[in-house]
Design an enzyme around this catalytic site. Sequence first.
Site, mmCIF file in Angstrom:
data_model
loop_
_atom_site.group_PDB
_atom_site.id
_atom_site.type_symbol
_atom_site.label_atom_id
_atom_site.label_comp_id
_atom_site.label_asym_id
_atom_site.label_seq_id
_atom_site.Cartn_x
_atom_site.Cartn_y
_atom_site.Cartn_z
ATOM 1 N N GLY A 48 0.787 -1.236 0.000
ATOM 2 C CA GLY A 48 0.000 0.000 0.000
ATOM 3 C C GLY A 48 0.814 1.278 0.000
ATOM 4 O O GLY A 48 0.384 2.292 -0.532
ATOM 5 N N GLU A 103 3.447 4.907 6.071
ATOM 6 C CA GLU A 103 2.260 4.050 5.927
ATOM 7 C C GLU A 103 1.255 4.688 4.977
ATOM 8 O O GLU A 103 1.122 5.909 4.935
ATOM 9 C CB GLU A 103 1.574 3.890 7.296
ATOM 10 C CG GLU A 103 2.079 2.714 8.111
ATOM 11 C CD GLU A 103 1.389 1.407 7.729
ATOM 12 O OE1 GLU A 103 0.887 1.293 6.595
ATOM 13 O OE2 GLU A 103 1.361 0.510 8.584
ATOM 14 N N ASP A 107 -5.893 2.316 9.968
ATOM 15 C CA ASP A 107 -7.325 2.034 10.116
ATOM 16 C C ASP A 107 -7.561 1.672 11.585
ATOM 17 O O ASP A 107 -7.743 2.553 12.421
ATOM 18 C CB ASP A 107 -7.664 0.902 9.142
ATOM 19 C CG ASP A 107 -9.147 0.574 9.080
ATOM 20 O OD1 ASP A 107 -9.926 1.221 9.781
ATOM 21 O OD2 ASP A 107 -9.519 -0.341 8.330
ATOM 22 N N LYS A 135 -8.073 6.795 9.840
ATOM 23 C CA LYS A 135 -9.510 6.779 10.154
ATOM 24 C C LYS A 135 -9.642 6.814 11.672
ATOM 25 O O LYS A 135 -9.610 5.759 12.311
ATOM 26 C CB LYS A 135 -10.158 5.493 9.624
ATOM 27 C CG LYS A 135 -10.118 5.341 8.118
ATOM 28 C CD LYS A 135 -10.827 4.057 7.722
ATOM 29 C CE LYS A 135 -10.511 3.627 6.329
ATOM 30 N NZ LYS A 135 -10.959 2.260 6.038
HETATM 31 P P1 IMP Z 1 -5.107 -1.588 10.234
HETATM 32 O O1 IMP Z 1 -4.263 -2.681 10.826
HETATM 33 O O2 IMP Z 1 -6.567 -1.825 10.497
HETATM 34 O O3 IMP Z 1 -4.690 -0.203 10.691
HETATM 35 O O4 IMP Z 1 -4.987 -1.632 8.640
HETATM 36 C C1 IMP Z 1 -3.810 -1.982 8.021
HETATM 37 C C2 IMP Z 1 -3.880 -2.103 6.532
HETATM 38 O O5 IMP Z 1 -5.178 -2.439 6.049
HETATM 39 C C3 IMP Z 1 -3.521 -0.816 5.805
HETATM 40 O O6 IMP Z 1 -2.123 -0.614 5.745
HETATM 41 C C4 IMP Z 1 -4.141 -1.053 4.447
HETATM 42 O O7 IMP Z 1 -3.256 -1.799 3.612
HETATM 43 C C5 IMP Z 1 -5.371 -1.858 4.767
HETATM 44 N N1 IMP Z 1 -6.544 -0.959 4.811
HETATM 45 C C6 IMP Z 1 -7.125 -0.411 5.897
HETATM 46 N N2 IMP Z 1 -8.171 0.363 5.557
HETATM 47 C C7 IMP Z 1 -8.244 0.309 4.199
HETATM 48 C C8 IMP Z 1 -9.149 0.927 3.228
HETATM 49 O O8 IMP Z 1 -10.065 1.709 3.534
HETATM 50 N N3 IMP Z 1 -8.895 0.609 1.930
HETATM 51 C C9 IMP Z 1 -7.892 -0.234 1.527
HETATM 52 N N4 IMP Z 1 -7.046 -0.810 2.406
HETATM 53 C C10 IMP Z 1 -7.219 -0.535 3.722
#
Ligand code: IMP
Length: 183
Positions: A48, A103, A107, A135
Amino acid sequence: MDASDIQSDLSDVLYTADQIQNRLNELAAEIEADYAGRDLLLVGVLNGAIMVMADLSRSLKRHCEMDWMAISSYGSGTQSSGVVRILKDLNTDLSGRHVLVVEDIVDTGLTLAYLIQNLKSRNPASIGVMAMFRKPEALRSPVEVKYIGYDLPNEFVVGYGLDYAGRYRNLRDLGTLAPHVYS
Ligand code: IMP
């Protein structure tokens, strides 16, 4: 590709490529001031962060090194679990280095929390985090992100490196998908 190339796939464009680049230029100036006189190692998280790493690093008017990690988060569909497996590790020894993790999006913060804990154990001189998007409503793990591009509503987004089912990473803008794409 631009939002206009795939108009029917998108509900909304949240940030255009120009807005993203302008914000990155501001963050690059802050990072230059904060890291003045110190070597800087940017650590990107594949896949990403490819776009933000490319644009942030080129916005910096100073030297930096770059390295990459690939991690896989065990989770279902669009949900992160925070249980992370390292698929590709860094090539660089972090001891004594000033590390800035780059990053795409924070999320739940679970992936980042794991990553920071893992990188801290390698004795860097410092660790900071820059995330293009965050977010705040989804945050489940308290991670300090020093440099933030834009805060987003708690919706699934695509573009600027972020995918849905492997697609849309090459969209220059950031947007939300139209419902018919999911069904
Ligand atoms: P987290 O562990 O929930 O903070 O999310 C980690 C990873 O999930 C991010 O680095 C993204 O690659 C993916 N991700 C989270 N939210 C989104 C979104 O809205 N669209 C696409 N990928 C997301």
